[in-house]
Design a protein around this motif. Structure first.
Motif, mmCIF file in Angstrom:
data_model
loop_
_atom_site.group_PDB
_atom_site.id
_atom_site.type_symbol
_atom_site.label_atom_id
_atom_site.label_comp_id
_atom_site.label_asym_id
_atom_site.label_seq_id
_atom_site.Cartn_x
_atom_site.Cartn_y
_atom_site.Cartn_z
ATOM 1 N N THR A 1 13.790 9.287 2.066
ATOM 2 C CA THR A 1 12.360 9.392 2.389
ATOM 3 C C THR A 1 11.509 8.773 1.293
ATOM 4 N N ARG A 2 11.842 9.066 0.043
ATOM 5 C CA ARG A 2 11.060 8.531 -1.082
ATOM 6 C C ARG A 2 11.248 7.027 -1.236
ATOM 7 N N LEU A 3 12.455 6.533 -1.065
ATOM 8 C CA LEU A 3 12.687 5.092 -1.141
ATOM 9 C C LEU A 3 11.890 4.368 -0.058
ATOM 10 N N MET A 4 11.880 4.931 1.125
ATOM 11 C CA MET A 4 11.113 4.337 2.219
ATOM 12 C C MET A 4 9.623 4.336 1.898
ATOM 13 N N ALA A 5 9.130 5.443 1.342
ATOM 14 C CA ALA A 5 7.700 5.548 1.030
ATOM 15 C C ALA A 5 7.294 4.520 -0.020
ATOM 16 N N VAL A 6 8.076 4.413 -1.101
ATOM 17 C CA VAL A 6 7.749 3.461 -2.160
ATOM 18 C C VAL A 6 7.827 2.030 -1.638
ATOM 19 N N GLY A 7 8.880 1.721 -0.891
ATOM 20 C CA GLY A 7 9.029 0.372 -0.346
ATOM 21 C C GLY A 7 7.890 0.004 0.578
ATOM 22 N N LEU A 8 7.481 0.936 1.431
ATOM 23 C CA LEU A 8 6.395 0.660 2.370
ATOM 24 C C LEU A 8 5.071 0.468 1.637
ATOM 25 N N VAL A 9 4.833 1.257 0.599
ATOM 26 C CA VAL A 9 3.601 1.104 -0.182
ATOM 27 C C VAL A 9 3.566 -0.255 -0.876
ATOM 28 N N VAL A 10 4.694 -0.683 -1.430
ATOM 29 C CA VAL A 10 4.755 -2.000 -2.076
ATOM 30 C C VAL A 10 4.403 -3.092 -1.071
ATOM 31 N N VAL A 11 4.958 -3.018 0.130
ATOM 32 C CA VAL A 11 4.664 -4.016 1.164
ATOM 33 C C VAL A 11 3.177 -4.011 1.515
ATOM 34 N N ILE A 12 2.610 -2.814 1.666
ATOM 35 C CA ILE A 12 1.188 -2.702 2.023
ATOM 36 C C ILE A 12 0.303 -3.287 0.926
ATOM 37 N N LEU A 13 0.596 -2.958 -0.316
ATOM 38 C CA LEU A 13 -0.237 -3.452 -1.417
ATOM 39 C C LEU A 13 -0.137 -4.962 -1.561
ATOM 40 N N LEU A 14 1.067 -5.516 -1.343
ATOM 41 C CA LEU A 14 1.225 -6.966 -1.421
ATOM 42 C C LEU A 14 0.499 -7.657 -0.261
ATOM 43 N N MET A 15 0.610 -7.084 0.925
ATOM 44 C CA MET A 15 -0.030 -7.692 2.098
ATOM 45 C C MET A 15 -1.551 -7.742 1.951
ATOM 46 N N PHE A 16 -2.121 -6.672 1.432
ATOM 47 C CA PHE A 16 -3.580 -6.593 1.331
ATOM 48 C C PHE A 16 -4.098 -6.924 -0.072
ATOM 49 N N LYS A 17 -3.186 -7.393 -0.943
ATOM 50 C CA LYS A 17 -3.535 -7.841 -2.287
ATOM 51 C C LYS A 17 -4.313 -6.770 -3.064
ATOM 52 N N GLN A 18 -3.746 -5.559 -3.056
ATOM 53 C CA GLN A 18 -4.351 -4.430 -3.748
ATOM 54 C C GLN A 18 -3.669 -4.215 -5.098
#
Length: 281
Positions: free
Chosen positions: A183-200
């Protein structure tokens, strides 16, 4: 340890976490806060697994449930951070803390018998926390429009309900430590993708790091407590009692952020704690 006790420990940890969110979100990039807290929680969990040696192979079903819990956890986290940034605490906390109704409803749908007294206790917790907000005198408070704040809070509540339902189901199948890691690996990975996509931004700034690390550890302890209750009797009550974090957050805001706390609000606190007491019987 009972599911009820695990839920109360989670409430204490999340109460601390959320009051820190309210404080830091006013001057620190939200995305940086979320990234550091989630990474810290992951590192904490890996360390805990190393110390306990509690590592188990996961079934395919448990993996999918854990991945789903990770997605819901990210939804809950973004909703929570944005809601607390807008405030006030006494509006946001009760709304997010309403997720036990969804948790117990899911347990009922899965066939778990819930008595009228137990439903009454759940409602007492939610209503008591709600009274703290609804009966407050906030006429002098300056806050953004309540519409988006309510929306973010409800999104967060739904995210937490989904996280706990899927996470506890996975823990019941294959053990809480390994499933929580997924669950935690999925959460961190998804957040990284979101931040990269939206350049945050990923970096919150050095001054905020100590507090964010402490928040990550608290979040790690809290999530582990709630998900590990999946293998215990009445697992849904860990989700219910952990919702007391909303009440604790309001009290902490009164103590440290000087938000007003009226006599009717204290009445709501008593009602909520009575609900917890009934569940403990």
């Amino acid at each position: 340890m009972s599911a009820l006790a695990l839920g109360l420990i989670a409430a204490l940890c999340w109460g601390f976490h959320d009051i820190c969110v309210r404080f830091l979100s006013q001057k620190t990039p939200l995305t940086g806060c979320i990234f550091v807290v989630l990474v810290t929680g992951l590192v904490f969990h890996l360390g805990l697994m190393g110390v306990t040696g509690d590592i188990h192979a996961l079934s395919t079903t448990a993996i999918w449930l854990s991945l789903g819990a990770g997605v819901f956890f990210v939804i809950a986290t973004f909703g929570l951070y944005h809601a607390f940034k807008r405030g006030p605490v006494r509006l946001v906390a009760p709304l997010i803390a309403s997720y036990p109704i969804l948790s117990v409803a899911v347990a009922t749908w899965q066939g778990t018998p819930i008595s009228l007294l137990q439903w009454g206790a759940v409602l007492a917790i939610v209503i008591g926390v709600g009274l703290v907000a609804a009966l407050s005198d906030d006429g002098e408070d300056a806050a953004p429009s309540f519409g988006p704040t309510i929306l973010f809070s409800v999104i967060s509540a739904c995210g937490f309900a989904g996280t706990f339902a899927l996470g506890q189901a996975a823990a019941d199948i294959s053990g809480e430590m390994s499933t929580t890691l997924v669950t935690r690996l999925m959460a961190v990975g998804l957040v990284v993708v979101i931040l990269l996509m939206f350049k945050q931004p990923f970096w919150p700034g050095r001054p905020a790091l100590p507090c964010l690390v402490a928040m990550g550890v608290a979040d790690g302890v809290a999530l582990y407590c709630v998900l590990s209750a999946g293998a215990l009797p009445d697992a849904q009550y860990a989700s219910v009692t952990s919702s007391m974090f909303g009440l604790l957050t309001i009290v902490l805001a009164w103590m440290f952020l000087k938000e007003r706390m009226t006599l009717p609000q204290w009445t709501g606190c008593i009602i909520a704690f009575m609900g917890v007491g009934i569940l403990a019987i």
